[in-house]
Each structure stands twice: as structure tokens, then as C-alpha cells.
Design a protein around this motif. Structure first.
Motif, PDB file in Angstrom:
ATOM      1  N   ASP A 130      42.969   2.055 -24.940  1.00  0.00           N
ATOM      2  CA  ASP A 130      41.605   2.153 -25.449  1.00  0.00           C
ATOM      3  C   ASP A 130      40.613   1.681 -24.412  1.00  0.00           C
TER       4      ASP A 130
ATOM      5  N   GLU B  15      34.969  -6.302 -10.015  1.00  0.00           N
ATOM      6  CA  GLU B  15      34.835  -7.717 -10.346  1.00  0.00           C
ATOM      7  C   GLU B  15      35.895  -8.125 -11.372  1.00  0.00           C
TER       8      GLU B  15
ATOM      9  N   GLY C  77      37.638  -9.139 -14.687  1.00  0.00           N
ATOM     10  CA  GLY C  77      37.396  -8.808 -16.090  1.00  0.00           C
ATOM     11  C   GLY C  77      36.780  -7.448 -16.349  1.00  0.00           C
TER      12      GLY C  77
ATOM     13  N   GLY D 217      38.379  -4.629 -16.175  1.00  0.00           N
ATOM     14  CA  GLY D 217      39.363  -3.711 -16.769  1.00  0.00           C
ATOM     15  C   GLY D 217      40.234  -3.040 -15.724  1.00  0.00           C
ATOM     16  N   LYS D 218      40.469  -3.725 -14.610  1.00  0.00           N
ATOM     17  CA  LYS D 218      41.279  -3.105 -13.544  1.00  0.00           C
ATOM     18  C   LYS D 218      42.717  -2.883 -14.010  1.00  0.00           C
TER      19      LYS D 218
ATOM     20  N   LEU E  28      43.630  -2.479 -17.037  1.00  0.00           N
ATOM     21  CA  LEU E  28      43.561  -1.405 -18.043  1.00  0.00           C
ATOM     22  C   LEU E  28      43.616  -0.041 -17.361  1.00  0.00           C
TER      23      LEU E  28
ATOM     24  N   GLU F 140      45.493  -8.906  -7.977  1.00  0.00           N
ATOM     25  CA  GLU F 140      45.000  -9.913  -7.009  1.00  0.00           C
ATOM     26  C   GLU F 140      45.774  -9.811  -5.702  1.00  0.00           C
TER      27      GLU F 140
ATOM     28  N   PHE G 198      34.901  -4.460 -30.327  1.00  0.00           N
ATOM     29  CA  PHE G 198      35.515  -5.788 -30.390  1.00  0.00           C
ATOM     30  C   PHE G 198      35.295  -6.441 -31.754  1.00  0.00           C
TER      31      PHE G 198
ATOM     32  N   ARG H  13      35.916  -8.978 -20.132  1.00  0.00           N
ATOM     33  CA  ARG H  13      36.728 -10.071 -20.661  1.00  0.00           C
ATOM     34  C   ARG H  13      35.847 -11.143 -21.289  1.00  0.00           C
TER      35      ARG H  13
ATOM     36  N   GLN I 102      34.467  -9.906 -24.528  1.00  0.00           N
ATOM     37  CA  GLN I 102      35.545  -9.932 -25.526  1.00  0.00           C
ATOM     38  C   GLN I 102      35.717 -11.356 -26.090  1.00  0.00           C
TER      39      GLN I 102
END
Ligand SMILES: Nc1ncnc2c1ncn2[C@@H]1O[C@H](COP(=O)(O)OP(=O)(O)OP(=O)(O)O)[C@@H](O)[C@H]1O
Length: 600
Positions: free
Chosen positions: A278, A308, A310, A312-313, A315, A379, A464, A497, A500
Motif C-alpha cells: 500500500d 530522506e 522515513g 518509504g525507501k 516500501l 543504509e 493512517f 514515518r 504515521q
């Protein structure tokens, strides 16, 4: 009439025949006895006188006599040689099995002038045969009592025997099993060819083997069976038979299938809950990324996902995996920043037993665990330089070497990497290898920050709220306007993130059907905020807020609560002020006048 010479030779011949250690006789063309040799008389104990009167018939076992006589008549009529088995009585009354072989003797015109017969004692052979038959019957009785299905096949796989359990299971007769085409009737047509290939390969290897197939039970239902083939060898070690024992494993297979399906459902459920599929948002910035995802997914190339923290990388990485041909295989994620540098090599490449103290057994690394699937190196900018070299080699050679091992193990893994760091800066600082950057950067995808996709805020908020509301068993009609305005003004340094987390907290704490957020929950604006006017305003507001709080704290000697405290001065609850002090990074202790009591 025979001549004197021939009469002589006839006598000689009889003499020779008499001394032969075999029972021999001859008859006239009509079958009437002409001569029985001495050995015959000795053996049967029947004197020439007796045989003249009663013939040879009394020496044959009464049960066998009709058959022997019938065979004799058949041969007489056909003029052909032939043989028959029968029991002959010895002089001591014991009957033994003999093979009676009869040959016609013809003159030069082809007319039969005599019949010669030879009787060979085959009793020992017969007994062995009978013993074997008895053993065979015994074996059948035993195998018939075994509830497992058993089929005995010859070296080429042709069935030669099936036990009772097998006949009962398949609802077939012993003859059915022996007739060709039995396999086709017994095994499910799907996969029959493969089954035949597996069986032929197993038989040719000559070692025990197993195979699974769907067998047709007598009620017509196909059920999964596990068949174990065991070779039976002769004393020379040659395989002479195979014993194929079958076990109905249908219930187990179905249970496994159910578990697999349940796991699949569970996995899908987890995927849904973890929102891996999603990716919420309809902004152009996000759509551009999703178009790139669709393009790179089917290829096997390395993808570097930038953005940056959070945003959604991960995801995006999962979305690439799920749309790739590796989707049914593992997706293994490794957060390179979370593993101590000394452990990264063994974590990624595994280690051999004894590679280091504590390596009590071999362990596979993430590369091997991800075999056939996708490895996500999150990372990646935090990888130590020595590991960067090893990673570069893996990406080039598609081979890994376990720590403490010296053999190259080929791996079929697609690598996706991500980082929130500026790799160019790291390269310039000598902290990241340029050649590795080129290797990883085959297809770069830049995930936009939440600021760059502010259009997606309402959608994400709604998503959310619904998701966490469902978890908490709460339904909200709306989010209050104040909160939405607050969100729009905020810089979201923690990106999706952070959003959320803020909403999860709001959902838990909000009462009624309006979901509201306390502005103190939002972090300090990030440095990015200076870029946009909206964030510039929020920066000014924060600055002003900080100044006011610091002034109030100074006026109340650093005291927060109480009638003379800063909270009262500012007209806000003590708790709210406390969290603002924390959020704005104010050091309240600097306003404390020396000698005053500790404050709240
Ligand atoms: N577009 C989106 N729609 C829904 N949820 C999202 C979206 N983008 C991010 N999220 C959620 O935000 C959280 C952070 O996403 P993710 O872990 O993929 O970010 P990241 O860029 O990999 O972070 P980091 O750099 O810290 O590793 C996850 O829970 C993810 O589900």
C-alpha cells in the motif's frame, strides 16, 4: 527281418543300454513295450516277468498315470518327440519325480520303427521348486498381512507381484496389476510422464529411492502416495527385483497444503498490515517513482533507492521485489547501520564452523538466505570500507565466500540498496568507494520527501487514521481542521514515518469521533523547512514561541509550575509547557536563580 549282423549289433546295443545308469526303454511303433533296460528293472524292482504281464503302468503314481498315458497317446498320434513329468515308484515303494522323454526312431523312408524313452530323476529339482513355491506362498502370506501396499517389480520396472493391501487399495485383481497399462490406470494422468522418468532414473541408479504420486483408490479418488523403492540383490550383488512399498500420505500433503495456504493468507495479511503493497499517495512526485518501479521491477538490475529517512525507501524496495519474477522467493532486508561493523561480514556472507571463537557451526549469510530472491541493503552508505570491497566483488562476480571459508559460492540474488545519505559527499570524503557507487547506481530512484508531496498529506492522514483506528477499535468521522493546518505547516523531517507515528498517537489519545493532534508532538522543524515559505513561517512561529517561553522562564526563575511558574504566566497547562520546552530544546536550568529550591 533283421540280418545276423544287425541282430548282433541290436544285442550289443541292448547290452550298452542295459549298463547305462539311466532308465531307458523302447517300444514298438504302436507303443507296446519292447524293452526296458536293466537299470529300469533294478530301480522299479519290477522284474522282466512282471513287466511282461502287467506292463510299466503299475510303476507310475496312480494320480499321474492318466496324464502320462494321455501324453503317450498324443505323441504316438503326432509322431513328434515330447516329454511328460510323473512320479515313478522305486523298488522300496517310494515315489520320485521323473521326466519322461520320448523320441521316435525312423527308418530311411521316414517311417517310425521304434520309440525310445529316457526317464530322468528330477525329484531333487522338484523339491527345490516346491520349496521355492512354498517360500513364495509364505512370503505372500506375510506381505498380504502387511497393511502397506507392496508391489514387486522386475529390473525394468514391470510389476510381477502385488500384495493384498495393494489389490484392496486399488480395487484391482492380481492379473490387472500384471497387465501392461496398470500404471496408467493407477497413477493420475497429470505428472505421469514425470513419474515414469523419475522411476526409470531411480531404477537405473540401483539405489533405494522414493517418489510421490497421486494413486487412484478403488473409490476413484486420487490420493497422494509415497512410494519407496528398495532393490533386492542376488549373491553377485546384481539387482534382481525391486520392492516398492506405498504409504498413503494424502492427509499429510493436504494438511501441508492447507498450512501453506494459511501461511500465504497470513503473509498477505501481514503484507497488507505492514502496508508493503500500500503505497498511498497520488501526487505527481510519487507517481513518477511508481512508474520507475514498474520499469525496473522486471529487470534484474541493481537499484539504488535514495531519499530522506522515513520516505518509504523500503516500501519501494519491497514493491520492486513483489513485481519482479523473484516475487515468490525471499525478500531479505539488512540494515547495514544497525549491525556492528565487526559482524557485518559474517552477517552478509555467513561463516564456516571454527571461523572465529564461538563459530560452533556453519551459518549461512543473508546473501545465501536470499538465494533466488532479493537482498535489500538498507543504509548502504554506512557500510565499512572493507565490506564495500567485498560487496563490490559479489556484485561483479555473483559469488560470495563465507568468513573462514576459501571456496567461492555462486549466488543468484538481486541487490537493492538504499540510503538517506548523500553518497557523493561520502565519496568525496573517502568514506564510500566510487566504484561501488557506480555499481549500485545502475538504476537510481529518488523517493520524494513528504514536503515535496504535500498533496498526499490528506490521503496519508486518512489512510493512517483508518488503519490505526481499526487496530484500536475506533472510528473517526474527521480530523480537526486545526490539525490539518498544523500538518501542512510542518516540515516533517521524519517524513511518512513521523506522520504515521503522530497519527498513531492521536488515534490512541483522541476521544469522540474527531481525531486531533497536539502540536507539541511535532518535532522541531528540520533544516529543510527554510526552503519553502510555509516552512519559513513555521520557523518564525517556533522562534517566537521559544522566545516567549524563555522570557516566561526567566521571569519565574526557571520555575514551570505553580502560581508564579512560567505555565501560569503563559496561560497554558504545565504539561503542555513541559513538552514544548523539550521539543524546542530549551534548557530550563539556565533560568534557575542560585539558592532557589528545585522546581517542578
Ligand atoms: N507512500 C506511503 N504510503 C503508506 N505508507 C508509507 C508510505 N511511505 C512510507 N510509508 C510508511 O512509512 C514508514 C517508513 O517507511 P520505510 O521504512 O519504507 O522508509 P525508509 O525510507 O526506508 O526509512 P529509513 O531511511 O529510515 O530506513 C513505513 O511504516 C511505511 O510503511
Amino acid at each position: 527281418m533283421l540280418s545276423v549282423d544287425s541282430q548282433m549289433s541290436e544285442d550289443n546295443l541292448r547290452q550298452v543300454i542295459d549298463t547305462l545308469p539311466t532308465l531307458v526303454w523302447c517300444t514298438r511303433p504302436d507303443g507296446s513295450t519292447e524293452f526296458l533296460n536293466k537299470r529300469w528293472h533294478d530301480y522299479t524292482g519290477c522284474s522282466p516277468e512282471e513287466s511282461r504281464v502287467h506292463g510299466w503302468q503299475p510303476t507310475v503314481h496312480p494320480e499321474d498315470l492318466p496324464r502320462v498315458v494321455a501324453k503317450g497317446q498324443e505323441l504316438l498320434a503326432s509322431g513328434q518327440p515330447g516329454e511328460v513329468e510323473g512320479r515313478i515308484r522305486r523298488h522300496d515303494g517310494v515315489f520320485r519325480w521323473f521326466l519322461l522323454r520320448v523320441e521316435p526312431l525312423r527308418d530311411e523312408t521316414g517311417k517310425i520303427v521304434r520309440w525310445y524313452g529316457v526317464q530322468t530323476d528330477i525329484d531333487d529339482l522338484k523339491q527345490i521348486e516346491e520349496k521355492l513355491r512354498e517360500e513364495d506362498r509364505e512370503l505372500r502370506r506375510i506381505t498380504d498381512a502387511i497393511p502397506q501396499t507392496i508391489v514387486v517389480v522386475d529390473t525394468s520396472g514391470v510389476p510381477i507381484y502385488a500384495n493384498q493391501a495393494m489389490l484392496d487399495y486399488a480395487g484391482l485383481s492380481a492379473e490387472d496389476i500384471l497387465t501392461s497399462g496398470f500404471r496408467e490406470r493407477f497413477s493420475h494422468p497429470d505428472g505421469l510422464e514425470k513419474l515414469k522418468e523419475q522411476r526409470a532414473a531411480g531404477l537405473s541408479r540401483g539405489l533405494p529411492f522414493e517418489l510421490e504420486h497421486r494413486a487412484r483408490r478403488k473409490d476413484g479418488e486420487y490420493r497422494w502416495c509415497l512410494v519407496r523403492f528398495n532393490p533386492f540383490r542376488d549373491e553377485m550383488g546384481r539387482v534382481v527385483r525391486w520392492y516398492a512399498t506405498g504409504t498413503d500420505i494424502d492427509d499429510r500433503v493436504k494438511a501441508e497444503e492447507r498450512t501453506r495456504n494459511e501461511n500465504q493468507v497470513l503473509r498477505e495479511q501481514i503484507d497488507r498490515d505492514s502496508m508493503f503493497e500500500d503505497i498511498v499517495g497520488s501526487s505527481e512526485a510519487l507517481r513518477k517513482v511508481l512508474r520507475q518501479v514498474a520499469k525496473v521491477a522486471s529487470s534484474d538490475s541493481t537499484v539504488l533507492i535514495l531519499g530522506e529517512t522515513g520516505t518509504g525507501k523500503e516500501l519501494i524496495a519491497r514493491a520492486i521485489h513483489k513485481r519482479s519474477k523473484r516475487a515468490s522467493r525471499a525478500f531479505i532486508g539488512v540494515n547495514c547501520a544497525a549491525i556492528p561493523p565487526s559482524l557485518i561480514a559474517s552477517e552478509l556472507f555467513g561463516y564456516e564452523k571454527g571461523a572465529f571463537t564461538g563459530a560452533t557451526q556453519r551459518r549461512l549469510g543473508r546473501f545465501e538466505s536470499a538465494s533466488g530472491g532479493t537482498l535489500f541493503l538498507d543504509e548502504v552508505g554506512d557500510l565499512p570500507l572493507d565490506i564495500q570491497i567485498a560487496l563490490l566483488r559479489v556484485l561483479q562476480e555473483r559469488e560470495i565466500q563465507r568468513v573462514g571459508g576459501n571456496t567461492a559460492i555462486s549466488v543468484d540474488v538481486r541487490v537493492l540498496a538504499a540510503t538517506h545519505r548523500d553518497l557523493d559527499v561520502l565519496v568525496a570524503d573517502g568514506k564510500f568507494r566510487e566504484d561501488l557507487l557506480y555499481r549500485l547506481n545502475v538504476v537510481p530512484i529518488v523517493v520524494p520527501s513528504l514536503r515535496e508531496r504535500a498533496d498526499d498529506l490528506p490521503l496519508l492522514v486518512e489512510y493512517f487514521i483508518t488503519r490505526f483506528g481499526k487496530n484500536a477499535g475506533k472510528t473517526f468521522r474527521a480530523i480537526d481542521d486545526k490539525t490539518l493546518n498544523l500538518f501542512r505547516a510542518y516540515g516533517w523531517p521524519g517524513n511518512v514515518r513521523e506522520l504515521q507515528n503522530v497519527i498513531e498517537r492521536a488515534v490512541i489519545l483522541s476521544e469522540g469521533d474527531i481525531c486531533a493532534v497536539d502540536e507539541t508532538w511535532l518535532k522541531r522543524p528540520s533544516s529543510h523547512t527554510a526552503a519553502s515559505p510555509a516552512f519559513a513561517l513555521s520557523g518564525v512561529l517556533h522562534k517566537r514561541e521559544k522566545e516567549m517561553i524563555e522570557a516566561a522562564l526567566a521571569a519565574s526563575n526557571g520555575r514551570v509550575s505553580g502560581p508564579t511558574g512560567a505555565a501560569t504566566k503563559l496561560g497554558i497547562p504545565t504539561k503542555t509547557l513541559d513538552s514544548k520546552i523539550g521539543r524546542l530544546g530549551i534548557n530550563k536550568y539556565q533560568f534557575r536563580a542560585s539558592g532557589t529550591e528545585p522546581f517542578a
